[in-house]
Design an enzyme around this catalytic site. Structure first.
Site, PDB file in Angstrom:
ATOM      1  N   GLY A  40      62.474  47.756  16.763  1.00 58.59           N
ATOM      2  CA  GLY A  40      61.664  46.810  16.625  1.00 58.59           C
ATOM      3  C   GLY A  40      61.593  45.047  17.708  1.00 58.59           C
ATOM      4  N   ALA A  41      62.791  45.607  18.685  1.00 56.08           N
ATOM      5  CA  ALA A  41      62.369  44.579  19.896  1.00 56.08           C
ATOM      6  C   ALA A  41      61.891  43.743  20.191  1.00 56.08           C
ATOM      7  CB  ALA A  41      63.535  45.672  21.037  1.00 56.08           C
ATOM      8  N   ASN A  42      60.629  44.641  20.443  1.00 52.94           N
ATOM      9  CA  ASN A  42      59.422  43.979  21.120  1.00 52.94           C
ATOM     10  C   ASN A  42      58.462  42.695  20.628  1.00 52.94           C
ATOM     11  OD1 ASN A  42      58.489  46.369  18.414  1.00 52.94           O
ATOM     12  ND2 ASN A  42      56.392  45.396  19.143  1.00 52.94           N
ATOM     13  N   THR A  43      59.433  42.056  19.222  1.00 47.31           N
ATOM     14  CA  THR A  43      58.274  41.050  19.041  1.00 47.31           C
ATOM     15  C   THR A  43      59.778  40.585  17.391  1.00 47.31           C
ATOM     16  OG1 THR A  43      56.358  40.169  17.513  1.00 47.31           O
ATOM     17  CG2 THR A  43      57.573  42.270  16.519  1.00 47.31           C
ATOM     18  N   GLY A  44      59.348  39.164  17.691  1.00 44.57           N
ATOM     19  CA  GLY A  44      60.115  38.192  16.142  1.00 44.57           C
ATOM     20  C   GLY A  44      61.300  38.071  17.104  1.00 44.57           C
ATOM     21  N   ILE A  45      62.476  38.285  15.403  1.00 36.28           N
ATOM     22  CA  ILE A  45      64.103  38.185  16.369  1.00 36.28           C
ATOM     23  C   ILE A  45      64.638  39.323  16.876  1.00 36.28           C
ATOM     24  CG2 ILE A  45      64.163  36.477  14.258  1.00 36.28           C
ATOM     25  CD1 ILE A  45      65.275  38.885  12.247  1.00 36.28           C
ATOM     26  N   GLY A  46      63.695  40.538  16.056  1.00 34.83           N
ATOM     27  CA  GLY A  46      64.347  41.934  17.657  1.00 34.83           C
ATOM     28  C   GLY A  46      63.746  41.790  18.591  1.00 34.83           C
ATOM     29  N   SER A 173      68.458  41.068   4.070  1.00 39.09           N
ATOM     30  CA  SER A 173      67.209  40.139   3.238  1.00 39.09           C
ATOM     31  C   SER A 173      67.562  39.591   1.551  1.00 39.09           C
ATOM     32  CB  SER A 173      65.486  40.242   3.082  1.00 39.09           C
ATOM     33  OG  SER A 173      65.024  38.846   2.809  1.00 39.09           O
ATOM     34  N   TYR A 201      60.156  46.233  -1.767  1.00 40.03           N
ATOM     35  CA  TYR A 201      61.128  45.336  -0.196  1.00 40.03           C
ATOM     36  C   TYR A 201      62.289  45.534  -0.453  1.00 40.03           C
ATOM     37  CZ  TYR A 201      61.698  42.517   3.352  1.00 40.03           C
ATOM     38  OH  TYR A 201      61.868  41.591   4.511  1.00 40.03           O
TER      39      TYR A 201
END
Length: 321
Positions: A40-46, A173, A201
């Site tokens: 998930g490195a394309n957005t946010g904390i990734g 989380s 979740y």
């Protein structure tokens, strides 16, 4: 060839609070010669995790579902680095954690590349309000947040061991407080119960911590450790699937949220702080250890979750080769 450097010789980072950024907590780290995977490195904390790891010298595989977005993110990292990050440090590989076939293809491609793997950041995840199933017919929280990362990590665990010292960082989380999971581990896939998005979740995030604990136990003496963390309430795209009234509440909470630079700080702290080079099975928030959830301290429950996950992902009958 395994990296034989002793992390304990690196400078100590000291104590950081919740306002520290990913760059600040990793300022003393030299990751040159090391390789990381960030899901998930394309957005946010990734995105921020991948960027700062590369800034500290690591090469990074950006493992993402959408290749167009991933390649665009790679270009943004390079464009904003003022030459501090070399293009060869960043590669993009396709990974859809909802699909076991995609996970296996990703793992095979990475293994075939011959790269070392010193750091695996299991960052990607979804938070959904309503029932959604994966192509393999699992509840999306269970299938993506837990099973997808469980399968991928296991398919690469021998690469981690050959590359030791190595760390696995699981982004969990504090929503795990809403988990319905008990030591009986019943109905993990929500086939029988009335569905609750927040409880589902929470279950998946608790499983992240349990997985880190069990992985560390199983890898004892190999130089591979795993830890889990709560990044905080971060202004990212994680809430994009929530109904409008939840998103409106998010706007009200905006001033209390961390930006991705601060949201990624605990991931970078756990990934680089020398004092955790050989300590695993812990839980972190705001760049510090915090209480480990009770079920993650239950060795029998963690072992049983592992066994069930291995069965459901086909690992028990199809080990990595």
């Amino acid at each position: 060839m395994a990296d034989t450097r002793d992390d304990s010789r690196a400078p100590s980072f000291g104590a950081f609070g919740k306002k520290a950024s990913a760059e600040e907590v990793s300022a003393g780290a030299d990751l040159s010669g090391r390789h990381a995977i960030v899901t998930g490195a394309n957005t946010g904390i990734g995105f921020e995790t991948a960027r700062v790891l590369a800034l500290r010298g690591s090469s990074v595989t950006m493992a993402c579902r959408n290749l167009d977005k991933a390649n665009a993110a790679r270009k943004r990292i390079l464009a904003g680095s003022s030459g501090a990050i070399d293009g060869e440090q960043l590669e993009v590989r396709e990974l859809d954690l909802a699909s076991f076939d995609s996970v296996r293809q990703f793992a095979k491609g990475f293994r075939d590349s011959g790269r070392a793997l010193n750091l695996l950041v299991n960052n990607a995840g979804v938070m959904l309000p309503a029932v959604r199933r994966t192509p393999d017919d699992f509840d999306a929280h269970f299938g993506i947040n837990h099973l997808g990362h469980f399968l991928m990590t296991n398919l690469l665990v021998d690469v981690l061991e050959r590359s030791a010292p190595a760390r696995v960082v699981c982004v969990s989380s504090d929503a795990l407080a809403a988990a319905s999971l008990t030591d009986r581990l019943e109905d993990l896939n929500w086939d029988l119960r009335k569905y609750s998005g927040i409880r589902s979740y929470g279950d998946s995030k608790l499983m992240n911590v349990m997985f880190a604990a069990e992985l560390t136990r199983r890898m004892k003496g190999t130089g591979v450790v795993a830890n889990a963390l709560h990044p905080g309430i971060v202004d990212t795209e994680l809430g994009r699937d929530q109904p409008w009234y939840i998103q409106m509440f998010g706007l009200v909470m905006f001033l209390m949220m961390k930006d991705p630079a601060r949201g990624a700080s605990t991931s970078l702290y756990v990934a680089t702080a020398p004092e955790y080079a050989d300590r695993g099975g812990l839980y972190f928030a705001d760049n510090a250890e915090k209480a480990i959830p009770k079920l993650a301290r239950d060795t029998a429950a963690c072992t049983r979750l592992w066994e069930l996950s291995a069965e459901l992902t086909g690992l028990s009958s199809s080990p990595a080769d």
